[in-house]
Structures are given as C-alpha cells and as structure tokens.
Design an enzyme around this catalytic site. Structure first.
Site, mmCIF file in Angstrom:
data_model
loop_
_atom_site.group_PDB
_atom_site.id
_atom_site.type_symbol
_atom_site.label_atom_id
_atom_site.label_comp_id
_atom_site.label_asym_id
_atom_site.label_seq_id
_atom_site.Cartn_x
_atom_site.Cartn_y
_atom_site.Cartn_z
ATOM 1 N N ASP A 121 0.837 -1.195 0.000
ATOM 2 C CA ASP A 121 0.000 0.000 0.000
ATOM 3 C C ASP A 121 0.876 1.250 0.000
ATOM 4 O O ASP A 121 1.196 1.806 1.046
ATOM 5 C CB ASP A 121 -0.907 -0.033 1.234
ATOM 6 C CG ASP A 121 -2.186 0.718 0.991
ATOM 7 O OD1 ASP A 121 -2.375 1.223 -0.136
ATOM 8 O OD2 ASP A 121 -3.001 0.809 1.918
ATOM 9 N N LYS A 318 -8.855 -8.054 -2.168
ATOM 10 C CA LYS A 318 -8.671 -7.022 -1.149
ATOM 11 C C LYS A 318 -8.900 -7.534 0.276
ATOM 12 O O LYS A 318 -9.732 -8.413 0.507
ATOM 13 C CB LYS A 318 -9.640 -5.856 -1.425
ATOM 14 C CG LYS A 318 -9.431 -5.182 -2.765
ATOM 15 C CD LYS A 318 -8.090 -4.498 -2.897
ATOM 16 C CE LYS A 318 -8.046 -3.176 -2.195
ATOM 17 N NZ LYS A 318 -8.554 -2.062 -2.961
ATOM 18 N N CYS A 415 -11.256 12.194 41.254
ATOM 19 C CA CYS A 415 -11.065 12.630 42.648
ATOM 20 C C CYS A 415 -11.135 14.144 42.814
ATOM 21 O O CYS A 415 -10.955 14.648 43.915
ATOM 22 C CB CYS A 415 -9.739 12.101 43.183
ATOM 23 S SG CYS A 415 -8.312 12.942 42.480
ATOM 24 N N CYS A 436 -6.190 9.421 44.702
ATOM 25 C CA CYS A 436 -7.146 9.313 43.593
ATOM 26 C C CYS A 436 -7.550 7.853 43.388
ATOM 27 O O CYS A 436 -6.694 6.992 43.154
ATOM 28 C CB CYS A 436 -6.519 9.869 42.322
ATOM 29 S SG CYS A 436 -7.529 9.621 40.861
#
Ligand code: IVH
Length: 675
Positions: A121, A318, A415, A436
């Site tokens: 590609d 493909k 938190c 936290c």
C-alpha cells in the site's frame, strides 16, 4: 580542471562499486555486510576524492542520491506502455470467477500457475534504466502520463542507481511500489505531532506525499522503500518466460522483492495463500491492502491481454479496509495509573480493520487541538492491525452546525484534584496521587497482572469493586485479605474467595525483576526492571542509587533514572515496599560477585514459533535471568534464535543472516546445563 591520476580513478571506481554493494546488502537484503563505521570511512574517502576532482563524479556515486536545488515544479513523463490498474475480487467466489474466465479464454483444463504477491500500500512507480544506469523515475499519474520524480526516487536506497549482475537489458523499465514502512510512518507523524503539525492519514498518503516533494532533501529524510513487481519496456537479447523468472532477474539486478512472493498452482492454493497472509497482515512491518495474483506464464499473459485499464491475467483480492468514516459522539476522560488523563473518543460504532470500533484514543490535549475535532464531527478512523484505533482526520465539509468544542477538564474527573501539566510534557496528570481512586485501582491492577505478581483470579473488575467498597486501599492490603472479607462481594462465593486468597499467597514468592516491575515505577517496563535486577542485584542497592549511578547502565536513560530516584525517595512508596516484605513477599537476590550466574550477559536472543513444553514467558524469564536480552526481531546482532513449530519470517531471516537456530528440545537441554 585537475587531471585525475589513474590510481585515484581506480580507487574511486572501486569505492563506488563497494559502497553500492554495501547499500544493496543493507537496504535490499536486510543483511549489512560491513559495520557502519567501515561504511562511513569509505564514504568519507569517496567524498574526499570527489571534492578534489569534481569532474570524476559519476551518476551512480552514492553521494549523488540527493539532488542539489529544489525543483520549481515536476515535468511530465509519458509512459510508453500505459501503467494499468487491477480489477478487484472481494471473496473466494469472485476469485474462482476470475480463474474460470482465465481458463475459458485460454481453453485450458489443466491447473494454472499463479504468482501471489502482497499488494503493497504505497505509490506505484516506473523507473527506467538505459544500459544499466537509472535514467528517470515517474509516478503513475493517470496511467498514460506521470510526473518526473527522478530526484526523489534516487534518494531511496533500495533503488539501484546502477544495475548489478549479468545480462543487463539495453532498456529496462521497472515497475514497483514505493512505500513507507509502519515504523517510518509512525516516526514521521510523531515528529509532526511534536510541533503541532499536520499528520498523514496513512502510510500510503505519506509515501505519495513524500514523492511529491519538490526538494529531494525532504524525501531523503523519509524512510521510503521500493519493491519491484513487474516490468514495462524491456529490450534485451533474451527475456524470461515466466513472471517468476522476471522477478528473479530483477532480484539479480539489485532490486528488492517482497519477501512473501510465492508461486502456487490452482485457485485453491491462491485462496490458501490469502488466508496465510491475512493472518500475518498485522504483524508485517509495512501496510498491505490485499493480494495480487498474476498468471505466471508470460505467453499466457500475452494471450489473455487487457480489458479497459486492467490486465485479464491479474486480479487483486482485497483485505478489509483499515479506514472508515463515523461520527464522534462524545469524549470521556480516563485516569491512568500514573494519573495521566487520556481523552477517549466515543464513536458511532463502525466496522474497520476487521472489527467493530466504538472507542478511539485522542492521546492528549494537544492532539485534540491539532486535529481541531469537535463533538458531533464526522471523522476518519484508522485501525491498522493491533494498533489502538485513532482519529486520523476530521471531515470538515460534514461538520454539523451544532458541533461542540471539547473542553479539557481542569479537575480530575475521579477525585477532583487539580490537573497539572509539567513543562515540556504533552500529558496532563491528576495531582491526587494515591488519594485518587482511579490511580489506586490502576496501580493494583498493574501489580496483580500476569507479568508482574501474576495473581490468578484478581481481574480488573474485582480490583475496582474492592477499591470502591473500601476493602483495599493499596497493593499491600491484598496480603491482608481473607475469605470472610471477600465472601459477599458481588459474584464472590466461598470457593472463589479461598482460591483468590491462595493465589495471593502463591504470588509472594517472586523474582526481583517482577517485583520491581510490579511496583509500577514510571517508565520502568519489564525489560528495564530486568536490567535493574541484573545490574544491581538487590532492591536496597537500587533504592540508594543516584541518577549518575543509574545512568552508567546501558539502556537506562536520564528520564527513567530520574523516575527511579524519585520513586525511592517517596516515603509512602518505601513503606508500601516494607509492608509487602513484612507480609511475606520474597525473592532471591542476584549474586553479582558470581559472574557465572549471568553467562548470557551481552547476548541477544529471539524466541519465535510455538513452544510445547515451556511457555514463551517462562523461556523469556529463564533467558533474562541468565543475563540475555530477549528481542522481538532478528538482525545481524542476534546471537541465537529459538524456533518452534510454525516459525515464519523470523526463522527465514535468521537462516538468511546465518544466525544460530535451536529448537525447543535443544533449548531445554541448553538451560539445564546453565544451572
Ligand atoms: S501489478 C498490470 N503488483 O496496486 C499490473 N500492483 O491497481 C499492475 N500494487 O497502484 C500492477 N502491489 O501500484 C501489482 N505486487 C503488486 C502490487 C501492485 C501494489 C499497486 C499498484 C497499483 C495498484 C493496482
């Protein structure tokens, strides 16, 4: 002009030939023939001669890959033979249809040979050689007229400037694909992101864009490669009779061919090849979008001819597309183990790259700004292989009137601590630390994970539940758990509770490297943890090391060294380590005085294919404990490959490079002699 002494002329020709050979080994065969230092030495010598005698310079000199001045525009080149495209097949049935038509047209009942080639590609190119010397390179354009991109093509090291070998045609027009391998594409986009620049949607656009640069120095900076897949004009005394023979001839003249090209008989073998390549697609270092099948006999190709703009003797099967359009429905902000706040795009589900995607990462605040994306926008999603889906581009033409600007939070969504961003860092972080909940959860999940303390049965959901229910607050609390504390949690019966407690108990016996990794020190992955263990032997020594001492170790850079020192300076971290050791977490320190405990120090090993007796992870642990580095790809620097059943391209490469290979049984015997 200075007269060139005969000896200098000889030396110059030899250097050009030798350097071209080194380039060929390095860029086409992936097998360097000399160390970089020797290459550089010869190159400097060549440059010295060219400076002294500018009129000695030949077009095939490796110094002539980059042109002098940038062009104003590209001129046009008319293709003597048109550059065709291919018809597509999207299923096995359509492939069978193609084969039936081929056979009918040829009145053939016996099986036909096909060459199967990955459909790279990138961008198609036509390169013309006269008497073995590169004359021009052109894009496909509309198939009959392309652009003259000679200066850019010359910068690509896998394109020979002069053909090598025998029976060189008077005229040879090579056709092939110029492409940017995935690593080069990521690096290019990463560099663009770092300066807030425009990124390329995919490697194909990046390759095409790189070829369309008016300044060939820009092209020279891109890691482009070229694989040959056919010929156009061809004038020579003789011509191969098959496509495969032609590819072999191209290889002999110095071109790179794709490593997976294979000739098979019959359409069923073509379908089988498709399956094999489809399984490999994600692991390949370059993008392919399908398979091209070509009738092998050139005489049959001639009889089949062309229809409209495509040959009747070839077809492209493909693969599923890797890019699709969809809508951005919203953005959620996730908090990671180190407090990093990552915006995650919620998408209208879309089928791309073979799976349905409904989330994509937006990386960080800069990325949102760079893309200029808004909630409600139509976006192009790219999912290449195992890579996390990304938003590659916003389709501005389709922006709805009510598209909403994305606001990056100033407080942690979990938190509510403030969000901070250090100078020079792209990532914004929650400042709450282990206050936290999100960071506690992620730290515990990491600690329990397979490559860390490997606590069987402690999945992500359970960790979240235990933190939410305030049963645990840190990794050390895991070792205080008992059945009665667990029973009663959602879906936690007596049996699973005792299994989990037993698994936590088993995890206490670990290795220094796993423990270091489990602690979750920033930037300390598995390999760094192993390096630290191998070089320092004991956690107390690592904890007391300075940045300078850490930097003395190969593979440890300033950023990770600073994180390590900061981690061990934090009293909270030290008390967690102490609590874990008090709870019975233990390992055997590495005796650094006994050098024979690391007989593989300095060696690089690669594991490939399946393993039947040991697991991959066990094999890797065993090698690392002996001091070896375990790498994922084979190069000339690899000392040993362990190859099991199903080993593929890594084994082929090892054989090509002459790297020693052993099977699992030999490996186990080897290990038994090391302890
Ligand atoms: S053969 C007449 N072989 O796919 C034959 N094409 O539409 C024409 N491509 O842009 C091409 N890999 O550049 C052929 N192994 C391969 C290919 C290949 C990629 C590209 C080609 C063109 C498109 C075909």
């Amino acid at each position: 002009m200075a007269l060139i002494p005969e000896t200098t002329f000889q030396e110059y020709s030899n250097l050009v030939a030798e350097l071209s050979q080194h380039n060929h080994h390095y860029y086409v065969l992936d097998n360097p023939s000399v160390p970089d230092s020797e290459y550089d030495r010869q190159m400097r010598k060549l440059q010295g001669i060219e400076e002294l005698y500018p009129n000695i310079i030949t077009q095939d000199s490796p110094t002539q890959r980059v042109g002098g001045v940038a062009l104003q525009s590209f001129s046009q080149i008319k293709h003597v033979l048109p550059m065709l495209s291919l018809d597509n097949a999207f299923s096995d049935i359509e492939l069978q249809d193609f084969e039936r038509k081929v056979k009918d047209r040829l009145n053939h009942t016996s099986e036909i040979d096909y060459v199967c080639e990955p459909k790279l590609d990138g961008a198609a190119v036509s390169i013309l050689y006269r008497d073995g010397i590169l004359v021009y390179g052109a894009t496909r354009g509309d198939g009959s007229v392309g652009e003259d991109i000679t200066a850019n093509v010359r910068t690509i090291k896998s394109v020979p400037l002069k053909l090598q070998g025998d029976n060189i045609p008077d005229i040879l027009e090579v056709r092939g694909e110029i492409y940017l391998p995935k690593a080069g594409f990521e690096a290019l986009n990463e560099a663009a992101r770092a300066v807030g620049g425009k990124t390329f949607v995919n490697p194909r656009n990046a390759a095409a864009g790189s070829l369309r640069q008016l300044d060939s120095k820009v092209t020279a900076g891109r890691a482009l490669e070229m694989c040959a897949y056919s010929v156009g004009q061809y004038q020579a005394k003789s011509k191969p009779t098959t496509h495969q023979g032609m590819l072999q001839a191209l290889c002999g003249w110095g071109f790179k061919l794709n490593e997976y090209v294979e000739t098979v008989t019959g359409v069923d073998a073509c379908a089988d090849y498709y399956k094999r390549l489809a399984n490999r697609r994600n692991k390949l270092p370059y993008d392919i979008d399908g398979i091209v099948y070509k009738v092998n006999e050139l005489a049959l190709q001639e009889r089949l001819g062309f229809v409209a703009k495509a040959p009747r003797w070839a077809i492209a099967r493909k693969f599923p597309a890797q890019e699709e359009m969809t809508q951005l429905l919203g953005v959620e902000f996730q908090v990671g183990r180190t407090g990093a706040i990552t915006p995650v795009a919620r998408l209208e589900p879309v089928f791309v790259g073979g799976v349905t995607v409904s989330n994509a990462t937006l990386h960080n605040r800069d990325e949102i700004e760079r893309l200029g994306v808004r909630i409600g926008d139509v976006v192009i999603i790219r999912r290449a292989g195992d890579v996390i889906p990304q938003i590659a581009k916003v389709v501005l033409d389709k922006r709805p009137l009510n598209a909403e600007i994305i606001i990056f939070p100033e407080r942690c969504p979990v938190c509510q601590s403030s969000v901070q961003r250090n100078d020079g860092e792209a990532v914004a972080r929650c400042s709450g630390g282990l206050f936290c909940g999100a960071q506690i959860k992620e730290a515990i999940k990491h600690f329990a994970s397979r490559k860390a303390m490997d606590i069987d049965g402690l999945g992500d959901k359970l960790v979240e539940l235990m933190v939410d229910e305030s049963i645990i607050f840190s990794v050390a609390d895991l070792y205080e758990l008992n059945d009665s504390r667990l029973v009663g949690l959602e879906r936690m019966a007596q049996k699973s509770a005792s299994n989990l407690v037993a698994a936590i108990d088993v995890s206490k016996q670990t290795t220094l490297a796993k423990f270091l990794y489990a602690l979750g020190i920033r930037e300390v992955g598995e390999a760094t943890a192993q390096t630290l263990a191998n070089n320092f032997g004991a956690i107390e020594i690592i904890a007391q090391s300075s940045v300078e001492e850490l930097l003395e170790i190969d593979d440890i850079g300033p950023v990770v060294a600073r994180h390590i020192v900061n981690f061990f300076r934090n009293p909270d971290n030290l008390s967690i380590i102490e609590a874990l050791r008090n709870a019975g977490v233990k390992w055997v320190d590495i005796d650094l005085t006994n050098q024979s405990s690391q007989p593989l120090k300095g060696q690089t090993w690669v594991l490939t294919g399946g393993m039947q007796v040991m697991s991959r992870a066990e094999a890797k642990d065993a090698l690392q404990a002996l001091g070896a580095k375990v790498a994922s790809s084979v190069s000339a620097k690899t000392n040993q490959v362990v190859a099991g059943p199903g080993a593929g391209s890594k084994l082929t490469k090892a054989e090509k490079l002459g790297v020693a290979v052993m099977d699992e049984a030999e490996f186990i015997t080897f290990l038994s002699t090391q302890s």
